[in-house]
Design a protein around this motif. Structure first.
Motif, PDB file in Angstrom:
ATOM      1  N   SER A   1      -0.352   7.215  -6.137  1.00 40.96           N
ATOM      2  CA  SER A   1      -1.069   7.046  -4.871  1.00 40.96           C
ATOM      3  C   SER A   1      -1.872   5.763  -4.933  1.00 40.96           C
ATOM      4  O   SER A   1      -2.358   5.371  -5.991  1.00 40.96           O
TER       5      SER A   1
ATOM      6  N   ASN B   1       1.968   6.508   3.688  1.00 44.53           N
ATOM      7  CA  ASN B   1       1.081   7.669   3.638  1.00 44.53           C
ATOM      8  C   ASN B   1       1.817   8.913   4.161  1.00 44.53           C
ATOM      9  O   ASN B   1       2.932   8.829   4.679  1.00 44.53           O
TER      10      ASN B   1
ATOM     11  N   GLY C   1      -7.857   4.006  -1.009  1.00 49.50           N
ATOM     12  CA  GLY C   1      -8.377   3.405   0.197  1.00 49.50           C
ATOM     13  C   GLY C   1      -7.936   4.079   1.471  1.00 49.50           C
ATOM     14  O   GLY C   1      -7.086   4.967   1.481  1.00 49.50           O
ATOM     15  N   TYR C   2      -8.536   3.612   2.557  1.00 50.47           N
ATOM     16  CA  TYR C   2      -8.286   4.167   3.886  1.00 50.47           C
ATOM     17  C   TYR C   2      -6.818   4.033   4.280  1.00 50.47           C
ATOM     18  O   TYR C   2      -6.241   4.907   4.883  1.00 50.47           O
ATOM     19  N   LYS C   3      -6.207   2.922   3.953  1.00 53.56           N
ATOM     20  CA  LYS C   3      -4.805   2.672   4.291  1.00 53.56           C
ATOM     21  C   LYS C   3      -3.879   3.057   3.137  1.00 53.56           C
ATOM     22  O   LYS C   3      -2.707   2.714   3.148  1.00 53.56           O
ATOM     23  N   GLY C   4      -4.401   3.749   2.155  1.00 53.83           N
ATOM     24  CA  GLY C   4      -3.622   4.097   0.971  1.00 53.83           C
ATOM     25  C   GLY C   4      -2.434   4.978   1.275  1.00 53.83           C
ATOM     26  O   GLY C   4      -2.345   5.612   2.326  1.00 53.83           O
TER      27      GLY C   4
ATOM     28  N   GLU D   1       0.823  -1.212   0.000  1.00 49.71           N
ATOM     29  CA  GLU D   1       0.000   0.000   0.000  1.00 49.71           C
ATOM     30  C   GLU D   1       0.854   1.259   0.000  1.00 49.71           C
ATOM     31  O   GLU D   1       0.352   2.361  -0.161  1.00 49.71           O
TER      32      GLU D   1
END
Length: 157
Positions: free
Chosen positions: A57, A27, A60-63, A24
């Motif tokens: 990028s 971030n 998603g939330y954990k991207g 992932e």
């Protein structure tokens, strides 16, 4: 001539992303914490790196951010130019004309020759370095860069 903070930190952010094992990516808060930079500054740098095609990028939330191509294909000279430009560019002389509209040395400038030679030398070294070359330890990258410099000196002789 100086390496700007944007070039230094941008390259460090890119290295953090390259070293990341998570599919992932990393971030902005993680990058901020890892490099001791504000999240706003990391957001600015990741935006530049994304727009110039070095990172993508992940959704998603954990991207987060991942390299857009293999580290072996990312040229350090091009990264630094994307982050801040060349040490010396053709526009340089037009930016420093003194009190005149044109530089008094615009037709015959020995200093310009010096800056062009320095830029050429820097480009020759940095064009040989990929992001992959910098992922390992400082000792490893120092050995690699020293061997590149030796090769450059041999080719000049």
């Amino acid at each position: 001539m100086k390496i700007t903070a944007q070039e230094e930190y941008g390259l460090r952010i890119l290295l953090q992303i390259a070293r990341c094992q998570d599919k992932e990516g990393m971030n902005i808060p993680d990058l901020s914490e890892a490099e001791g930079l504000s999240t706003a500054y990391v957001a600015k740098l990741t935006r530049i790196l994304r727009i110039t095609g070095y990172i993508d990028s992940t959704p998603g939330y954990k991207g987060g951010y991942v390299l857009s191509k293999p580290a072996t294909e990312i040229n350090i000279n091009q990264v630094l130019k994307a982050l801040g430009g060349s040490l010396f560019s053709k526009d340089f002389c037009g930016s420093y004309p003194g009190t005149h509209s044109l530089c008094t040395n615009s037709l015959d400038c020995t200093i310009r020759s010096l800056w062009q030679m320095i830029q050429l030398s820097v480009d020759q070294v940095l064009d040989q370095v990929t992001l992959n070359d910098l992922i390992g330890s400082e000792h490893g990258s120092t050995q690699l860069l020293n061997s590149m410099i030796e090769q450059t000196h041999k080719s000049i002789k």
